[in-house]
Design a protein around this motif. Sequence first.
Motif, PDB file in Angstrom:
ATOM      1  N   GLU A  85       1.018  -1.358   0.069  1.00 32.22           N
ATOM      2  CA  GLU A  85       0.056   0.206   0.122  1.00 32.22           C
ATOM      3  C   GLU A  85       0.945   1.181  -0.052  1.00 32.22           C
ATOM      4  O   GLU A  85       2.164   1.145   0.421  1.00 32.22           O
ATOM      5  N   ARG A  86       0.237   2.366  -0.536  1.00 32.63           N
ATOM      6  CA  ARG A  86       1.190   3.656  -0.492  1.00 32.63           C
ATOM      7  C   ARG A  86       0.962   4.154   0.584  1.00 32.63           C
ATOM      8  O   ARG A  86       0.031   4.505   1.300  1.00 32.63           O
ATOM      9  N   ARG A  87       1.997   4.778   1.138  1.00 31.72           N
ATOM     10  CA  ARG A  87       2.144   5.506   2.586  1.00 31.72           C
ATOM     11  C   ARG A  87       2.892   6.999   2.392  1.00 31.72           C
ATOM     12  O   ARG A  87       3.771   7.014   1.497  1.00 31.72           O
ATOM     13  N   GLU A  94       4.707   0.414   0.678  1.00 31.97           N
ATOM     14  CA  GLU A  94       4.985  -0.517   1.744  1.00 31.97           C
ATOM     15  C   GLU A  94       4.345  -1.557   1.856  1.00 31.97           C
ATOM     16  O   GLU A  94       3.275  -1.801   1.569  1.00 31.97           O
ATOM     17  N   ASP A  96       1.886  -4.064   3.492  1.00 33.67           N
ATOM     18  CA  ASP A  96       0.764  -4.192   4.443  1.00 33.67           C
ATOM     19  C   ASP A  96       0.065  -5.457   4.335  1.00 33.67           C
ATOM     20  O   ASP A  96      -0.816  -5.477   3.405  1.00 33.67           O
TER      21      ASP A  96
END
Length: 279
Positions: A85-87, A94, A96
């Motif tokens: 997922e984008r963080r 990252e 997740d």
Amino acid sequence: MTSEVFRIAGDLEVRRLGFGAMHLPTESGPDRENSLAVARRAVELGVTLIDTAYMYGGGSNEELLAEALYPYPEELLVTTKIGLERRGPAGEWELDGRPEVLRGQVDNALRRLRVERVELLQLHRIDPKTPLADQMGALRELREAGKIGRIGLSEVTVDELREAQEVVEIASVQNRYNLLDREHEPVLAVCEQEGIAFLPWRTVAWGKSGADAEVAAVAAELDATPTQVALAWLLGHSPVMLPIPGTARLAHLEENVAASGLELSAGQRARLDGLAGVA
């Protein structure tokens, strides 16, 4: 003569040489039109296994394939991957693997691919911050709910594969593997013993195979390209091997698909086997 087909989980039949969609540009314009043409041409050439992932453009790659190929031919398997997922402000990817995240990503994949069930869904990477049993349990529940047909893993060790199998049946493994990089040979051996599909990525060592003198020599003997030799070697190396070479060029796609008809002699295969110290 190697078999051209493999049945994933014993029942989902695909042609062994697939196509990886990762390199297809998805932005609007001529590049996107070319990507649509490449995806359609792959199916025209008989490819029945296409690999994508949420990470490829944040879902835009899945949407591209749906635009190109929906409604899908009955024999076509489009497999996707979740678990990243984008963080943060920079939107970095990252790992997740939290169950609620995996459930949401599966629902989004179904929407983007325009299907009610993903016949093969793979965990892109194991999230070390989340118990593996929780990640596998979430996927098992999604399978029981009818949203997933079969479950796979990517970039795993033998121990991780075994741990996952304690929770749910594993139908496929997608690890980095090619003629010049056989780090995951032990994982391939387990897959072969248990009939688990092995989908190697980076199948031609990012084009470096042709720089090896032995590969170049075998290619010259067969009037083929080094890429074709590398793919033919993969197909003959193990009956569970399902290479998914990717490209955004029609000529390279046709070159890759033609590799399924290339036969290496026993002597040529022995020479290639020795490149990574594998007897």
